[in-house]
Design an enzyme around this catalytic site. Sequence first.
Site, PDB file in Angstrom:
ATOM      1  N   HIS A  33      16.371  -6.026  16.603  1.00 52.61           N
ATOM      2  CA  HIS A  33      15.219  -5.455  17.299  1.00 52.61           C
ATOM      3  C   HIS A  33      15.741  -4.252  18.069  1.00 52.61           C
ATOM      4  O   HIS A  33      16.711  -4.389  18.819  1.00 52.61           O
ATOM      5  CB  HIS A  33      14.596  -6.488  18.257  1.00 52.61           C
ATOM      6  CG  HIS A  33      14.187  -7.742  17.553  1.00 52.61           C
ATOM      7  ND1 HIS A  33      13.105  -7.792  16.675  1.00 52.61           N
ATOM      8  CD2 HIS A  33      14.730  -8.982  17.541  1.00 52.61           C
ATOM      9  CE1 HIS A  33      13.004  -9.000  16.175  1.00 52.61           C
ATOM     10  NE2 HIS A  33      13.976  -9.756  16.673  1.00 52.61           N
ATOM     11  N   SER A  89      11.919  -3.739  14.033  1.00 53.54           N
ATOM     12  CA  SER A  89      12.385  -5.129  13.949  1.00 53.54           C
ATOM     13  C   SER A  89      12.648  -5.462  12.499  1.00 53.54           C
ATOM     14  O   SER A  89      11.938  -4.988  11.610  1.00 53.54           O
ATOM     15  CB  SER A  89      11.330  -6.106  14.483  1.00 53.54           C
ATOM     16  OG  SER A  89      11.284  -6.089  15.878  1.00 53.54           O
ATOM     17  N   CYS A  91      27.040 -19.494   8.285  1.00 57.63           N
ATOM     18  CA  CYS A  91      27.644 -20.812   8.071  1.00 57.63           C
ATOM     19  C   CYS A  91      28.662 -20.698   6.957  1.00 57.63           C
ATOM     20  O   CYS A  91      28.541 -19.843   6.089  1.00 57.63           O
ATOM     21  CB  CYS A  91      26.583 -21.819   7.639  1.00 57.63           C
ATOM     22  SG  CYS A  91      25.117 -21.775   8.643  1.00 57.63           S
ATOM     23  N   GLU A 145      23.543 -17.992   3.847  1.00 62.14           N
ATOM     24  CA  GLU A 145      24.378 -18.519   4.917  1.00 62.14           C
ATOM     25  C   GLU A 145      23.700 -18.424   6.288  1.00 62.14           C
ATOM     26  O   GLU A 145      24.373 -18.563   7.299  1.00 62.14           O
ATOM     27  CB  GLU A 145      25.722 -17.760   4.940  1.00 62.14           C
ATOM     28  CG  GLU A 145      26.510 -17.818   3.633  1.00 62.14           C
ATOM     29  CD  GLU A 145      26.089 -16.770   2.599  1.00 62.14           C
ATOM     30  OE1 GLU A 145      25.079 -16.064   2.842  1.00 62.14           O
ATOM     31  OE2 GLU A 145      26.746 -16.669   1.550  1.00 62.14           O
ATOM     32  N   SER A 146      22.414 -18.168   6.322  1.00 62.43           N
ATOM     33  CA  SER A 146      21.526 -18.126   7.504  1.00 62.43           C
ATOM     34  C   SER A 146      20.799 -16.781   7.701  1.00 62.43           C
ATOM     35  O   SER A 146      19.851 -16.524   6.972  1.00 62.43           O
ATOM     36  CB  SER A 146      22.160 -18.627   8.781  1.00 62.43           C
ATOM     37  OG  SER A 146      22.501 -19.987   8.673  1.00 62.43           O
TER      38      SER A 146
END
Lengths: 137, 137
Positions: free
Chosen positions: B68, B55, B83, B62-63
């Site tokens: 996983h 993971s 974004c 930008e986020s």
Amino acid sequence: MHALGTHLLIDLKDCNPEVLDNLEEVRDAMVSAANEAKATIVDVSFHEFNPIGISGMVIIAESHLSIHTWPEYGYAAVDIFTCGDQIKPLEAAAYLIERFECKNPSITDMKRGLLPPFGEKHPHKVTEDKLRIFSQS
Amino acid sequence: MHALGTHLLIDLKDCNPEVLDNLEEVRDAMVSAANEAKATIVDVSFHEFNPIGISGMVIIAESHLSIHTWPEYGYAAVDIFTCGDQIKPLEAAAYLIERFECKNPSITDMKRGLLPPFGEKHPHKVTEDKLRIFSQS
């Protein structure tokens, strides 16, 4: 139908903007939400941006929680991705709705990893009776 | 229609299981994908689990990107949440499909933060002409 994971995509509208722009509050809320879900926390990382907004993630043994806030719009995008039967993602979601004083939440529940044969359960990868080795890099 | 963010939910089936269970490869692929998307990387955290699976998350200005893996099923669940107009999430997705030798990818493009007034653009929170202050906790 069995899937490898459950992914809650949560749009939190009309939240308290002061909470959404408070790094300590947001981090604490997300870590507490992971605990509400009975998750095993592996890593935590939160950041605040200039001029406004916070992003963060909680990696759990059962996948992850993430948040991105837009306090200027009273909005936060939250994702709760979990695997296994013991974890309670909706309880985490309910907790966050309360912590952020959200007046207009919406939750989409999406199954991730729907693999054939569709009638059979695919065992969860991290088993409780085996030693967990977490290595971070 | 303008939204605060674009969230690509990517199911990668029939991947190379050896790659999916190699911590270095997975982390490098995800970091490289963020670079392909012209993202600004803020933090990187990857973990391998026992007996199998990885993971990880790349937080970007930008986020985020997350992954996983279930090598035992040749499957990985990837999320690319971005974004702003400069970033190229589909290029990151295409890059990962290649790196993981995925033979059966699917991508869902979901808009996050569709806020009224719906015809207007909501400015991206982190602006290029302002100093970015990243504080980590």
